[in-house]
Design a protein around this motif. Sequence first.
Motif, PDB file in Angstrom:
ATOM      1  N   TRP A  75      37.653  32.889  24.788  1.00 51.75           N
ATOM      2  CA  TRP A  75      39.108  32.809  24.592  1.00 51.75           C
ATOM      3  C   TRP A  75      39.803  34.079  25.068  1.00 51.75           C
ATOM      4  N   GLU A  78      39.856  34.084  28.914  1.00 51.20           N
ATOM      5  CA  GLU A  78      40.904  33.183  29.410  1.00 51.20           C
ATOM      6  C   GLU A  78      42.295  33.769  29.160  1.00 51.20           C
ATOM      7  N   ASP A  82      44.963  34.325  31.977  1.00 51.50           N
ATOM      8  CA  ASP A  82      46.316  33.770  31.891  1.00 51.50           C
ATOM      9  C   ASP A  82      47.378  34.863  31.972  1.00 51.50           C
ATOM     10  N   ALA A 383      41.532  20.604  34.472  1.00 54.44           N
ATOM     11  CA  ALA A 383      42.142  21.372  33.383  1.00 54.44           C
ATOM     12  C   ALA A 383      42.719  20.419  32.346  1.00 54.44           C
ATOM     13  N   ARG A 387      44.501  23.467  27.779  1.00 52.50           N
ATOM     14  CA  ARG A 387      44.386  24.651  28.626  1.00 52.50           C
ATOM     15  C   ARG A 387      45.723  24.977  29.289  1.00 52.50           C
ATOM     16  N   ARG A 390      48.048  26.404  26.716  1.00 50.61           N
ATOM     17  CA  ARG A 390      47.710  27.788  26.418  1.00 50.61           C
ATOM     18  C   ARG A 390      48.256  28.728  27.497  1.00 50.61           C
TER      19      ARG A 390
END
Length: 878
Positions: A75, A78, A82, A383, A387, A390
Amino acid sequence: MRCWIWFRRRLNSIFRRDALDTALADEIAYHLDQLSAEFQHEGMSEADAIAAARRAFGPAGSIREACRDERKVRWLEELVQDSRFALRSFALTPTFTFAVVVTLALGVGANTAFFSTAYSILFKALPYRDPDRLVSLEGGLAGVGPVTSLRTISQAADYAGYLAGVGVDLRNGGEPVRVPAASATWNLLRVLGGRPLMGRWFVEGDERPGHVGAVVLSYPAWRDRFGSDPGVIGRRISLNERPFEIVGVMAPGFAFPTAEAELWLPVRIDSRAVGDMWGGANLFAIGRLHDGVSAEQAQAELAPVVNRIRRMFPWRMPDAWGADAHVLPLNLAATRSVRPKLFALAGGALLLLLIACGNVANLLLARTVRREREFRTREALGAGRARLARQLMTENLLVAVAGCAAGGCAAWLVLRMLPWLLPPGTPRLDEAVLPGPALYAFAALALLLTMAVFGLAPLLWMARQPRGSGPGRGASHTRNGSRMALVLVGGQLALATTLMIGAGLMGRTMLRLGSVETGIRTAGMVTARVSAGPSVCRGFTQCLRFFESMAEELSAHAGVRSVNWANLAPLEREISAVSVAIEDHPTAPNAPAYVLWNVAATPGYFRALGVPLLQGRLFTDADRSATEPVAVIGARMARRFWPGQSAIGKRLRPMSDREWRTVVGVVGDVEQYALTGYPSWIDGVEYVPLAQALPRTNAGVQLIALIESSDPSAAAASLPQWVRSSHDGVVASRVQTLDAIRADSVTDQRSTAWLLALFAAIGLLLGISGVHGVVSHRIGQQTREIGIRIALGARVGRIVWTVIQQTGLASAAGLAIGIAAAFGLSRFLRSLMFGVTEHDALIFAGCPIVLLLTAVAAATWPAMRAARVDPAVTLREQ
């Protein structure tokens, strides 16, 4: 031990990610090599062995991802990805990023500053021991006699007395200066709780007259006027030309009853001075509830206590005296005057934040809709919706953090400007301007609120999109985003309407106050507080002669047309009232006495201020202490007590005096207290000759000089220096023009009006920009549709009208909600309004109409621009 191992592994997974990935790749390669070697040993060729090893080992990529998942930090990886993607995306659109951050900074900065200010002033605990047990005694039970009697009678609380706004002439080796001070009983510090920085507080003997007085310095006075001298205790100074000994210095932060008080003097209690003891309301009470006693029990005790004190007066008091006395928590009592204003401003700041959030939500929603093809492509490549959501949440978080950081800087600047934005008399203002935990708490709260508000719209839009749509097929779903954008615009306009109506109510209040006829000519008038010590003002006759001679000296100055004296300056919101008996209007035994506004002045007072004589005569120089006491009254009082008949010859008498005063004249009504009128408990206005009402004291006198000058600015600038050079022991302070006093008398209303107008202007700008942006975005999404309609013969006016109609309906719905919300905001402004009802029809109708027309105008321009496009070009581009 296991926890430490787990924690160390997580740290390694975060900070040694590349090394772990390399080790994982090496291990997978090792296993593949071993399997390949085994297959080759069985007789396979090298190529076949490698292929068989890969089939036997399984998908290396999936195994690699499964091993990475075991680190439990996916997490975070990612989130970093992001965040990097969001930063690159925002860097590619600097205009959009700047608009979002500035919009949030405006809302967050104002919201954080005013909410933390409201908290610091209204809810922060007072800096005293057990502040929740401190109460203030309200309702008219005041004065040296009543308060000192209350101290000995009450069993529910420990009461002390104080008086703010006491000015004294301080001489510390040089010229005397006027400094703000306060009077207090010896037990005040015991009630509040605390201890001096140096020396001591007052003791019971300090209240007795006849010996050297004691004085306690505030920390700022000790620092600024005495140079932080550690040997200041025991030093003698002169206050009002009387010797005082410095007995203590209070610790930093002790500021009671106001932050302006530079020193404290003990209350003088002399039972032989009946007038001073029982004739005035010059002492107020605060108390500390005893252990186990509630505020309700203290309130219940007041009725029998008041009855006992009433019988102690040297003269008969009405049965209703003290009947409305009540206890109030000290924090509420200290902030009662500013509470509605701060609630209104904090509410306005919150509305501005919500408008800003709505504007940012629209910007992010439009950006999300434009990225629909990107999201569909990513979804087709595997995806999931979670996702993608998020990713949007990460972008929203970064925007919120940037906006709130900029808003924190803006809040800091607003806090620095608060002394100019709020009236100087705002309680605890010095505490509110200091950044503290409240500021950071509200900044964090604003961050969460902004995230919840503007981050919701893009997520809702995404959730409403059907699954399975391929790339490039999202155009049919943009209407959902457009409808949501219109809803957000309606909400923005609703909030902007509330702010505009609040600003309109205060703006109309200012117009009403500006047109108030006070009955006083302010042009060319200068006022000054002139305090004369005992050396020049000892005894009634000498004091009167001094002020008369000083008026003659001032009148000889160039440009000065007249000089008069009075006990107070008009419109300074200072109380000057006296309880009286009116000869032919006796009160019932259980009714309170009549209370008149009392002005003691010299004969030229009326001519200088332009107050007209309506009946009888004015004062003359012949009205002296040896002649019959006379009075002049206001026209409103004459109409109330003697309707249809002459008031000349009627008589009235102060409750603390035995002599009757004869009414000899009636003058026009004058607003002496404030532009908003007198307090509700004032029954009329009386003027008495200064020669008959000058205080009979040997301690010095302070009067107000009313100077009529052809050049008031020059007179105000030169007066203090002239007084210092001509009269030792005389101090002129607070020199200002009557025009300035009139302007300062409405600072509460003015500051509220300006701040709400600023909030409303920003809210209107954000709301209209939101309308323009939404309409432009809708038209951009419907370019193909518009081109087809024009090609099929649709009229331009019809297309424009359709766009305006949709915008107008959303705006009208928002305006209706805003009008309803404005009813709630106007309740907090009620105490600040004058000449305007809280539901003023002109404001409640006019502001929404103006806002609606502005919103329609903002929607018309992009609609007309789109309707003028060439349909052939549009269709070819699509």
